[in-house]
Design a protein around this motif. Structure first.
Motif, short mmCIF file in Angstrom:
data_model
loop_
_atom_site.label_atom_id
_atom_site.label_comp_id
_atom_site.label_asym_id
_atom_site.label_seq_id
_atom_site.Cartn_x
_atom_site.Cartn_y
_atom_site.Cartn_z
N PRO A 130 0.84 -1.13 0.01
CA PRO A 130 0.14 -0.07 -0.02
C PRO A 130 0.93 1.23 0.13
CG PRO A 130 -1.00 -1.53 1.50
CD PRO A 130 0.32 -2.32 1.06
N ARG A 131 2.20 1.17 0.53
CA ARG A 131 2.80 2.53 0.58
C ARG A 131 3.23 2.75 -0.92
NH1 ARG A 131 3.85 5.35 5.28
NH2 ARG A 131 3.83 3.93 7.00
N LEU A 132 3.11 2.07 -1.97
CA LEU A 132 3.36 2.21 -3.40
C LEU A 132 2.37 2.63 -4.01
CD1 LEU A 132 5.71 -0.91 -4.19
CD2 LEU A 132 6.27 0.97 -3.22
N LEU A 133 1.24 2.65 -3.34
CA LEU A 133 -0.16 3.11 -4.14
C LEU A 133 -0.63 4.54 -3.87
CD1 LEU A 133 -2.06 -0.30 -3.44
CD2 LEU A 133 -0.43 0.26 -5.40
N VAL A 134 -1.13 5.01 -5.19
CA VAL A 134 -2.10 6.16 -5.12
C VAL A 134 -3.38 5.62 -5.42
CG1 VAL A 134 -0.31 7.81 -5.56
CG2 VAL A 134 -1.58 6.81 -7.37
N PRO A 135 -4.65 6.42 -4.83
CA PRO A 135 -6.02 6.12 -5.03
C PRO A 135 -6.17 6.05 -6.35
CG PRO A 135 -5.69 8.07 -3.81
CD PRO A 135 -4.51 7.43 -3.82
N ALA A 136 -7.13 5.03 -7.21
CA ALA A 136 -7.50 5.31 -8.46
C ALA A 136 -8.99 5.33 -8.54
CB ALA A 136 -6.78 3.77 -9.36
N LYS A 137 -9.41 6.33 -8.94
CA LYS A 137 -10.83 6.57 -8.78
C LYS A 137 -11.43 6.25 -9.97
CE LYS A 137 -10.31 10.14 -5.43
NZ LYS A 137 -10.50 11.69 -5.17
N GLY A 184 -5.93 5.68 2.93
CA GLY A 184 -5.92 6.63 1.58
C GLY A 184 -5.26 6.23 0.30
N ALA A 185 -4.64 5.03 0.58
CA ALA A 185 -3.80 4.45 -0.67
C ALA A 185 -4.65 3.73 -1.67
CB ALA A 185 -2.57 3.26 -0.22
N LEU A 186 -5.80 3.21 -1.29
CA LEU A 186 -6.78 2.85 -2.06
C LEU A 186 -8.12 3.67 -2.23
CD1 LEU A 186 -5.11 0.21 -1.17
CD2 LEU A 186 -6.58 -0.87 -2.64
N ALA A 187 -8.68 3.79 -3.14
CA ALA A 187 -10.00 4.56 -3.17
C ALA A 187 -11.15 3.54 -3.26
CB ALA A 187 -10.06 5.47 -4.44
N GLY A 203 -6.32 0.94 -6.48
CA GLY A 203 -5.01 1.75 -6.29
C GLY A 203 -4.02 1.82 -7.38
N ARG A 204 -3.33 2.71 -7.83
CA ARG A 204 -2.56 2.60 -8.86
C ARG A 204 -1.12 2.71 -8.43
NH1 ARG A 204 -2.76 3.99 -14.12
NH2 ARG A 204 -0.90 5.02 -15.11
N CYS A 205 -0.26 1.98 -8.86
CA CYS A 205 1.36 1.85 -8.65
C CYS A 205 1.85 2.14 -10.06
CB CYS A 205 1.72 0.34 -8.53
SG CYS A 205 3.56 0.26 -8.10
N GLU A 206 2.56 3.57 -9.87
CA GLU A 206 3.06 4.33 -10.78
C GLU A 206 4.40 3.34 -11.54
OE1 GLU A 206 1.66 6.51 -12.43
OE2 GLU A 206 0.47 7.03 -10.81
N ARG A 207 5.07 2.73 -10.72
CA ARG A 207 6.12 1.99 -11.10
C ARG A 207 6.20 0.42 -10.80
NH1 ARG A 207 8.42 6.77 -9.51
NH2 ARG A 207 9.48 8.26 -10.92
#
Length: 266
Positions: A130-137, A184-187, A203-207
């Protein structure tokens, strides 16, 4: 167990507490762990006793040649000084993610009491996928389009586990949802599942693939699986089996009865 869960869901968590010391892990959200700079964390050690302790050491247990996650503890003369009763010391470190991973390396924490008796413990830092993720709406159609892609289905990881009693008593589905958001890492996505006892997050992992190539990670949780109100079925999909396992293990840590509780593959 509670400290590890807290650290996975928030910037701070006490991952060790005994009669002599407490060890708190502090790592702000929003840092890019895959960058050259990495993510900064602090290990805050508090002397809870009445006698001085010394020889404090925090050392990552890792294979530097192979590990997808590398952790470095900054050298500091603070840790080498005696730590008097009711005082604390903060040790800084850096973590860098080189490739998709399942779990972060452990750290070995040790210190000496005033009579030079050594106390030692091996600890799991609260650093997970989860530390690698940003929420993907995502919209419902976007979620379902990704969910049924062959590469997402092939790498699926799913399990069934008993929901920990704290979540059952605190409100069931609502508390389960808050836990699965990982601060807040996952939407949380609406209008995807018709089941009133299920939740869907993304969630979205950019790399995602060794520093390049972004991907979404999709998570479905069904409370009351097979008619058991205490059972939760969790399914994780993305093109990366390693990332899926890593996120599934973090989910198991926060929703299971205790970290590492046996789960049944589903």
């Amino acid at each position: 167990a509670a400290g590890l869960r807290q650290g996975l869901q928030s910037p701070r968590g006490v991952i060790l507490h005994d009669e002599h010391v407490s060890l708190q892990w502090h790592m702000p959200h929003g840092q890019d762990l895959t960058s050259v700079r990495g993510g900064i964390f602090e290990v805050i050690i508090t002397n809870l006793g009445v006698q001085v302790i010394h020889g404090i050491s925090v050392v990552p247990v890792q294979d530097l040649d192979e590990a997808p996650v590398r952790m470095e503890i900054e050298s500091s003369d603070k840790a080498s000084r005696p730590l008097w009763a009711q005082n604390r010391v903060a040790i800084r470190g850096i973590v860098r993610v080189q490739a998709p991973f399942e779990q972060c390396p452990e750290v070995e924490f040790s210190y000496l009491l005033s009579d030079n008796m050594e106390c030692r413990a091996r600890l799991r830092p609260p650093i997970g996928v989860p530390r690698l993720l940003v929420p993907a709406k995502l919209s419902p159609s976007e979620f379902l389009e990704l969910w049924w892609l062959p590469e997402f289905q092939t790498a699926e990881v799913a399990f069934v586990c008993p929901l920990r009693s704290g979540l059952q008593e605190a409100g069931g589905l609502f508390q389960l949802t808050k836990a699965l958001e990982f601060g807040g890492a996952l939407a949380l996505l609406s209008n995807v599942d018709e089941l009133s006892h299920g939740v869907v997050l993304a969630g979205r992992c950019e790399r995602a693939h060794g520093g390049s190539g972004a991907t979404e990670l999709l998570l479905r949780a069904e409370l009351g699986y097979t008619g058991d109100p205490k059972a939760v079925r969790v399914t994780v999909r993305s093109p990366s089996y390693t990332l899926n396992r890593g996120l599934a293990l973090s989910v198991l840590d926060v929703v299971g009865e205790s970290p590492g509780v046996p789960a049944v593959a589903a």
